[in-house]
Design a protein around this motif. Sequence first.
Motif, mmCIF file in Angstrom:
data_model
loop_
_atom_site.group_PDB
_atom_site.id
_atom_site.type_symbol
_atom_site.label_atom_id
_atom_site.label_comp_id
_atom_site.label_asym_id
_atom_site.label_seq_id
_atom_site.Cartn_x
_atom_site.Cartn_y
_atom_site.Cartn_z
ATOM 1 N N LYS A 6 0.835 -1.207 0.000
ATOM 2 C CA LYS A 6 0.000 0.000 0.000
ATOM 3 C C LYS A 6 0.869 1.256 0.000
ATOM 4 C CE LYS A 6 -3.628 2.485 2.465
ATOM 5 N NZ LYS A 6 -3.049 3.757 2.128
ATOM 6 N N ASP A 7 1.925 1.235 0.810
ATOM 7 C CA ASP A 7 2.853 2.376 0.824
ATOM 8 C C ASP A 7 3.528 2.551 -0.532
ATOM 9 O OD1 ASP A 7 2.243 2.894 3.450
ATOM 10 O OD2 ASP A 7 4.033 1.903 4.259
ATOM 11 N N LEU A 9 2.286 1.716 -3.474
ATOM 12 C CA LEU A 9 1.288 2.269 -4.400
ATOM 13 C C LEU A 9 1.072 3.756 -4.135
ATOM 14 C CD1 LEU A 9 -0.636 1.711 -6.708
ATOM 15 C CD2 LEU A 9 -2.363 1.045 -5.038
ATOM 16 N N ASP A 10 1.006 4.130 -2.871
ATOM 17 C CA ASP A 10 0.870 5.549 -2.524
ATOM 18 C C ASP A 10 2.066 6.356 -3.030
ATOM 19 O OD1 ASP A 10 -1.554 5.083 -1.280
ATOM 20 O OD2 ASP A 10 -0.706 5.035 0.749
ATOM 21 N N ALA A 11 3.258 5.783 -2.925
ATOM 22 C CA ALA A 11 4.458 6.461 -3.394
ATOM 23 C C ALA A 11 4.430 6.627 -4.911
ATOM 24 C CB ALA A 11 5.706 5.691 -2.969
ATOM 25 N N ARG A 13 1.795 6.844 -6.803
ATOM 26 C CA ARG A 13 0.822 7.903 -7.093
ATOM 27 C C ARG A 13 1.412 9.283 -6.820
ATOM 28 N NH1 ARG A 13 -4.041 4.874 -4.140
ATOM 29 N NH2 ARG A 13 -4.709 3.560 -5.869
ATOM 30 N N ASP A 14 2.106 9.411 -5.702
ATOM 31 C CA ASP A 14 2.717 10.686 -5.339
ATOM 32 C C ASP A 14 3.786 11.095 -6.349
ATOM 33 O OD1 ASP A 14 3.234 12.933 -3.589
ATOM 34 O OD2 ASP A 14 5.055 11.867 -2.967
ATOM 35 N N THR A 17 2.028 12.165 -9.573
ATOM 36 C CA THR A 17 1.406 13.479 -9.399
ATOM 37 C C THR A 17 2.447 14.581 -9.458
ATOM 38 O OG1 THR A 17 -0.368 12.534 -8.059
ATOM 39 C CG2 THR A 17 0.023 14.894 -7.830
ATOM 40 N N ARG A 59 11.120 9.393 -2.415
ATOM 41 C CA ARG A 59 9.906 8.616 -2.102
ATOM 42 C C ARG A 59 10.175 7.116 -2.185
ATOM 43 N NH1 ARG A 59 6.222 8.679 0.506
ATOM 44 N NH2 ARG A 59 4.461 8.299 -0.855
ATOM 45 N N VAL A 63 9.890 4.204 0.870
ATOM 46 C CA VAL A 63 9.135 2.947 0.803
ATOM 47 C C VAL A 63 10.002 1.776 1.247
ATOM 48 C CG1 VAL A 63 8.058 1.291 -0.771
ATOM 49 C CG2 VAL A 63 7.512 3.717 -0.961
#
Length: 72
Positions: A6-7, A9-11, A13-14, A17, A59, A63
């Motif tokens: 999950k971390d 995937l969040d990274a 996305r970040d 972005t 990032r 992770v």
Amino acid sequence: MSFNPKDALDAVRDIATNAVEKASDIVENAADIIRGDIKGGTSAIVANSIDIATHAVDRTKEVFTGEDDDED
């Protein structure tokens, strides 16, 4: 520390972005070059490109290590 998908995937996305935001800035800098500000536009493009890479590396490191350099 164990790897958390999950971390990761969040990274991702970040990072994406941030890259899109910086790409928008790069387009503006290209317009500056077209208007004649070659030195300023090129310098800004290089700076934005370095910012993209630095953010991605930071990032990714977070992770895999679980460390956040901004927490200090």
